[in-house]
Design an enzyme around this catalytic site. Structure first.
Site, mmCIF file in Angstrom:
data_model
loop_
_atom_site.group_PDB
_atom_site.id
_atom_site.type_symbol
_atom_site.label_atom_id
_atom_site.label_comp_id
_atom_site.label_asym_id
_atom_site.label_seq_id
_atom_site.Cartn_x
_atom_site.Cartn_y
_atom_site.Cartn_z
ATOM 1 N N HIS A 49 0.801 -1.234 0.000
ATOM 2 C CA HIS A 49 0.000 0.000 0.000
ATOM 3 C C HIS A 49 0.832 1.281 0.000
ATOM 4 C CE1 HIS A 49 0.661 -0.818 4.287
ATOM 5 N NE2 HIS A 49 0.434 0.455 4.535
ATOM 6 N N ASP A 50 1.977 1.272 0.656
ATOM 7 C CA ASP A 50 2.768 2.509 0.769
ATOM 8 C C ASP A 50 4.038 2.489 -0.079
ATOM 9 O OD1 ASP A 50 1.300 4.250 2.286
ATOM 10 O OD2 ASP A 50 2.093 3.573 4.212
ATOM 11 N N LYS B 253 6.035 5.545 -1.182
ATOM 12 C CA LYS B 253 6.849 6.381 -0.284
ATOM 13 C C LYS B 253 8.323 6.383 -0.696
ATOM 14 C CE LYS B 253 4.066 6.567 3.872
ATOM 15 N NZ LYS B 253 3.895 6.062 5.233
ATOM 16 N N HIS C 28 2.471 10.031 -2.299
ATOM 17 C CA HIS C 28 2.927 8.633 -2.302
ATOM 18 C C HIS C 28 1.848 7.706 -2.871
ATOM 19 C CE1 HIS C 28 0.664 8.142 1.533
ATOM 20 N NE2 HIS C 28 0.712 6.848 1.290
ATOM 21 N N HIS D 216 -5.869 3.987 -0.734
ATOM 22 C CA HIS D 216 -5.964 3.607 0.682
ATOM 23 C C HIS D 216 -6.109 4.802 1.621
ATOM 24 C CE1 HIS D 216 -1.575 4.192 0.342
ATOM 25 N NE2 HIS D 216 -1.540 4.330 1.665
ATOM 26 N N HIS D 217 -5.938 6.031 1.113
ATOM 27 C CA HIS D 217 -6.195 7.207 1.953
ATOM 28 C C HIS D 217 -7.481 7.923 1.568
ATOM 29 C CE1 HIS D 217 -2.560 7.038 4.362
ATOM 30 N NE2 HIS D 217 -1.854 6.820 3.266
ATOM 31 N N ASP E 298 -4.931 -0.693 8.010
ATOM 32 C CA ASP E 298 -3.701 0.102 8.083
ATOM 33 C C ASP E 298 -3.750 1.031 9.298
ATOM 34 O OD1 ASP E 298 -1.198 1.069 7.266
ATOM 35 O OD2 ASP E 298 -2.089 2.640 6.010
HETATM 36 FE FE LIG Z 1 -0.197 5.487 2.879
HETATM 37 FE FE LIG Z 2 0.874 1.489 6.435
#
Ligand SMILES: [Fe+2]
Ligand SMILES: [Fe+2]
Length: 351
Positions: A202-203, A206, A231, A257-258, A286
């Site tokens: 998911h990240d 970054k 990200h 996811h955000h 998360d």
């Molecule tokens: Fe994230």
């Molecule tokens: Fe995370």
């Protein structure tokens, strides 16, 4: 060729049975005589027979053949038929009898038919064993490939994120939590397996965020926060364009996811079911995992506090239906946490 094999002879009178068993025992076979179909089925259930020789008249032989084919498919059935009763013979062959012998019996014809039936059976069994071995081999190889894929993905994700506060354990737990939640929501197994890895990514975006922002312990300025938000889109760019459903799911999770159920999230401000279900699942697990574990700038929240904080987000930040399902399986998350803790971080342990 003489072969030790058990043969069940079914006859409604003892004469033919004794004669046939005499001929066949002389060839080295072990014979058991039964006088009716019910008893024959019981014997097939109790013992291992290679050949069934059914010599009683038409209808009961056909019924016995049908039962044997259904319940004991590895037994080769030979039917006996009167010389003028070819119709029964053809019917029985169509139903799966290996062959037939004609009455009155001829010793040569009977022994040759039994020998051929045994050879056929040997080939069928060998082919079954081969198919089974092949299937086991394919399953073992598929499992190995899946493990290798999982291990590689988790290491690469961790490598991409190791500058961040996130640990290999967080990545693994988010994957496992997302899979548990997807399963509880009734997802099919293949997609549950996909989200276990897709959620771990998911990240991944970054990797494109400068350390000054990523590692900043103090609150981010609005401008810095705008940079951090990127990200999601960077992750989507890394993962987009693949034919594999796993990576397509990973892309939608990285991107969304955000997002928030009420439309106040980022990057696109999607709301409700516009947000892919996979991303709505990851949004919950998360946050749950992040709040449950310490970060450099704050200690871990106790479980009740985590759930209280998150409950405020039901229907605002989180999809209420998925959130309720999440609450139902909290004990599962706790056991996943213990499991990951017990096994240790597979990445760090090999430094
Ligand atoms: Fe994230
Ligand atoms: Fe995370």
């Amino acid at each position: 060729m003489t072969e030790s094999a058990r043969i069940l002879i079914v006859d409604d009178g003892p004469d033919a049975g004794n004669m046939l068993s005499g001929w066949l025992e002389a060839e080295g076979y072990e014979c058991v005589i039964s006088t009716n179909a019910d008893e024959a089925l019981q014997l097939l259930d109790q013992d291992d027979f290679s050949v069934l020789l059914a010599t009683m008249p038409g209808k009961s032989s056909i019924e016995l053949l049908a039962q044997t084919r259904e319940h004991y498919p590895d037994v080769a059935v030979i039917m006996a038929t009167s010389f003028d009763d070819r119709e029964w013979a053809i019917k029985s062959l169509k139903m799966g009898a290996y062959g037939y012998v004609t009455k009155p019996f001829d010793q040569g014809e009977v022994t040759i038919n039994v020998a051929k039936a045994l050879e056929w059976r040997r080939l069928v069994l060998a082919s079954h064993r081969y198919e089974q071995r092949l299937e086991e081999e394919v399953q073992a190889r598929t499992a190995e490939i899946s493990r290798r894929e999982e291990d590689t993905i988790l290491r690469l994700v961790w490598a991409a994120e190791c500058r961040d506060q996130a640990t290999g354990d967080h990545i693994r737990r988010v994957g496992l939590h997302a899979a548990a939640l997807a399963e509880a929501l009734g997802w099919e197994q293949r997609r549950v397996d996909d989200i276990r890895l897709a959620a771990a990514m998911h990240d991944i975006g970054k990797i494109g965020i400068v350390e000054g922002i990523l590692l900043k312990a103090e609150r981010l300025t609005p401008t810095e926060f705008e940079v951090l938000k990127k990200h999601t889109e960077m992750g989507a760019r890394i993962l987009e364009g693949s034919d594999f459903p796993l990576l397509q799911m990973a892309k939608e999770i990285a991107l969304c996811h955000h997002e928030r159920w009420d439309g106040a999230g980022y990057p696109r401000g999607l709301a409700g079911e516009e947000i892919p279900e996979s991303a709505r699942i990851v949004a919950i697990v998360d946050v749950y995992d992040a709040l449950s574990h310490a970060r450099v700038y704050r200690p871990a929240h106790p479980e009740e506090e985590v759930l209280a904080i998150m409950a405020d987000g039901r229907g605002e930040h989180f999809d209420p239906r998925i959130f309720d399902c999440f609450l139902d399986i909290i004990p599962k998350f706790l056991s996943i946490r213990t499991l990951v803790q017990r096994e240790g971080n597979p990445f760090q342990s090999r430094k």
